[in-house]
Write an enzyme that holds these catalytic residues in place. Structure first.
Site, PDB file in Angstrom:
ATOM      1  CD  GLU A 137       1.400   5.299   6.476  1.00 54.77           C
ATOM      2  OE1 GLU A 137       1.010   5.951   7.449  1.00 54.77           O
ATOM      3  OE2 GLU A 137       0.625   4.722   5.670  1.00 54.77           O
ATOM      4  CB  THR A 145      -0.960   0.009   1.209  1.00 61.10           C
ATOM      5  OG1 THR A 145      -0.214  -0.166   2.403  1.00 61.10           O
ATOM      6  CG2 THR A 145      -1.985  -1.100   1.081  1.00 61.10           C
ATOM      7  CG  ASN A 172      -0.893   8.881   7.587  1.00 57.14           C
ATOM      8  OD1 ASN A 172      -1.593   7.978   7.146  1.00 57.14           O
ATOM      9  ND2 ASN A 172       0.349   8.706   7.986  1.00 57.14           N
ATOM     10  CE  LYS A 225       0.703  -3.407   3.283  1.00 53.74           C
ATOM     11  NZ  LYS A 225      -0.087  -2.396   4.075  1.00 53.74           N
ATOM     12  CB  THR A 266      -2.308  -2.501   7.956  1.00 54.70           C
ATOM     13  OG1 THR A 266      -3.561  -2.122   8.475  1.00 54.70           O
ATOM     14  CG2 THR A 266      -2.606  -3.240   6.660  1.00 54.70           C
TER      15      THR A 266
END
Lengths: 412, 412
Positions: A284, A162, A407, A188, A199
């Protein structure tokens, strides 16, 4: 470059690296671009073991809000999975009966095409939450991915990404006392990542013959030492999924509590710890990974380590390459309400900055060396609390401008 | 512009606004630039009640790591404080015996100059943690601040700011059934702000005559509904301090459980809630304030509200003006491990986006109206969980680029 890049993970001597996208014998993987991701990227992956006697183990997120794929997978035969269907672009969460129906449709399609019972197909979806996952696209994607099945995991690895910047995978050959086996894993994870693992997906395959009970034990122990010890943003996902599959095609049987089990466990442990750290390094917007080690009273170490790893003040200081020990103390204090006196010791990169709760004066040279050390890609903090019997570690990424950009601007 | 700017705070009808930097009778305030802040700003403030029969109440951070001013203040006569000494630029934390000595020196200097016992002087320091607070500068600052004592709080308000963009203060006249009293408050707080209230100070003065017991009750109740319901970054400070002082110079006596007590409580409640929301609106880098209301099972509402308010994913979505209800659900799910089925309802700005755990389809017009609504300075979320008996609220700021810049580039 070795897969085992982190200073905190050592390649065990009996482990050698194979081509990272290779698979153990008897496993195949495939992928397709089904149009769930808007940009034409690969977004549906399938993994299958051709061996009917395959054993398996699974772990899922501890969130109260579970994705439909988690709910449907949990109703299956988790100790004898033969296949995994995964997709990115949509997590299929909070879509009620419709979402459950879509997960079952994908499971049924894979089962029929692969000739395995539907309860032996595990599911994993990641991406946006609260939107309909188009059932037709997913089912067609499963068909198309199965048409591409082969002995390389590259497509599968791409199909589960993602916000990840790069695929995370490895394949190793492991010299067990009883013979050589192979272990591969594809993972991932970049954001919405915390505690009881988040996640993130990790699919692991081995051609060792391992009973379902032993595989479950190995899965539990190695997940607890890897994905459960990491945090990008303290956010537990709805969709975290780990599947271990063992198909025995190597002919090497790993008996419970044997030297083989230990050696296999060491290999999987190193593999999963490195994958977990990869997720943080690719967290991220992340620019650095920290490791907080906490020793002291058995009940205190875990909440303190989590409080430090999840503090936005600690994480922005890590980003800013600021050896700001005050924020480590503050975050620890937050988890230690009513804890007096606050007689803690703190080392950053091996330098004692706090002793017995009070700052230790540093000379200019020592401070400068420290300022250099915290600019490295990996930074270590060691905190010692009063009390004994407890020791833990948590790995964490920094909090950067790019995290906010990612985000604030993207719907996930 | 009214002080009571937030949509979530109403000015009670018996409350009227006075000049925001005014004080009730019998109180004086002063400030000095002592050189603790490097830029020549006011950094030491003093507040004093000239009335010997003054009563007081206090609340401090719940952190296990306590600043020296908190430790020394707690040993004092917290129900009969006559004066407060505050400084910014250095929090005097983690400096061992030296830090305690410095706090005592400031307390002693104020006591001597003001002619009050040292245990009736409360202390509050904010700023960097883990560095020596220069004792000479602080003591000289206390002297200089006392030389400026007068009936305006502007200097005191300036002297306690750290990363705050603007001072936070108000003064109101309150028509109690038994007569008119005045209440003033000065506060600071922008970051390292969470739960059991955080680097925030609030000094409140009234000329009502209130017993120490009643003042303590009013303090506890109003702090619980204001500073304890807010979070900038989920980080509990080492130094949070609230002091309430009541000196009776109005001649109006507020008896326990009287209509006067209720009316005074309503006034203080509105004052503190607005001040708490001001802190969020001025939260480090903040651009928006959110309010999450959670109803449902009594044990579930608090952890869920905190999980939502502290989620960096929710906070970046608030920043991005993204009505991303998936992240609200995800954060709630994180606090509700093992909670099935996840049959929650979610309204954002009065629109039902989730019902019974599943997303409710929105037409284009409804979605566009929602996208406009979440661009406002204050955004409201209402989450209903299964179960009954619980209802709570938490106010929170968004997570922005400026938060990262502030905290990555500055040592606090």
């Amino acid at each position: 470059v070795s897969f085992f890049r982190s200073r905190w993970v050592e390649r065990p001597p009996h482990v050698s690296e194979a081509e990272p996208t290779a698979l153990p014998g008897g496993f195949r993987a495939g992928a397709a671009a089904a149009g769930i991701e808007p940009n034409g990227a690969l977004d549906v992956g399938v993994l299958v073991s051709d061996e009917p006697e395959t054993t398996s183990a699974a772990r899922f997120t501890a969130s109260g809000l579970l994705g439909a794929p988690v709910l449907v997978s949990r109703q299956g035969a988790l100790d004898q999975l033969r296949a995994v269907v995964a997709n990115s672009g949509n997590a299929n969460v909070a879509d009620g009966e419709r979402g459950l129906g879509t997960a079952r449709a994908a499971q049924g399609e894979a089962a029929e095409r692969l000739g395995v019972p539907r309860e032996q197909v595990g599911l994993a979806s990641t991406g946006v939450v609260g939107r309909e996952l188009p059932r037709d696209l997913l089912v067609a994607g499963v068909r198309a991915a199965i048409d591409t099945l082969g002995d390389d995991t590259d497509g599968l690895c791409q199909a589960i990404l993602t916000t990840d910047k790069s695929p995370k995978r490895a394949c190793v050959d492991v010299a067990l006392p009883s013979g050589r086996v192979r272990v591969a894993a594809q993972a991932k994870g970049a954001g919405m990542l915390e505690p009881r693992f988040a996640t993130m997906f990790c699919f692991l395959e081995t051609d060792a013959a391992v009973s379902a009970e032993t595989l479950d034990l190995l899965c539990g122990v190695t997940v607890a030492r890897s994905f459960e010890r990491t945090s990008v943003d303290g956010q537990l996902s709805t969709s975290d999924t780990v599947f271990f599959l063992a198909n025995g095609t190597s002919g090497v049987r790993v008996e419970p509590e044997s030297a083989d089990e230990l050696a296999l466990g060491e290999a999987i442990d190193a593999l999963l710890r490195q994958l977990a750290i990869e997720m943080l390094a690719d967290g991220e917007g992340a620019s650095r990974v920290g490791r907080i080690v906490v020793r002291g009273g058995a009940d205190a170490v875990e909440p303190v380590a989590r409080a430090v790893a999840n503090s936005p003040l600690v994480k922005t200081a890590l980003y800013g390459a600021d050896p700001n020990f005050g924020r480590i103390l503050q975050a620890a204090g937050m988890a230690l309400t009513g804890y007096e006196p606050f007689a803690v010791d703190l080392d950053v990169e091996g330098r004692t900055l706090v002793s017995g709760g009070a700052a230790v004066d540093q000379d200019e040279a020592s401070w400068r060396a420290l300022e250099e050390a915290v600019k490295a890609p990996e930074v270590e903090y060691e905190l010692t609390l009063p009390g004994e019997g407890g020791e833990t570690e948590v790995f964490f990424s920094d909090l950067t401008h790019d995290y906010v950009t990612l985000n604030a601007e993207y719907t996930t």
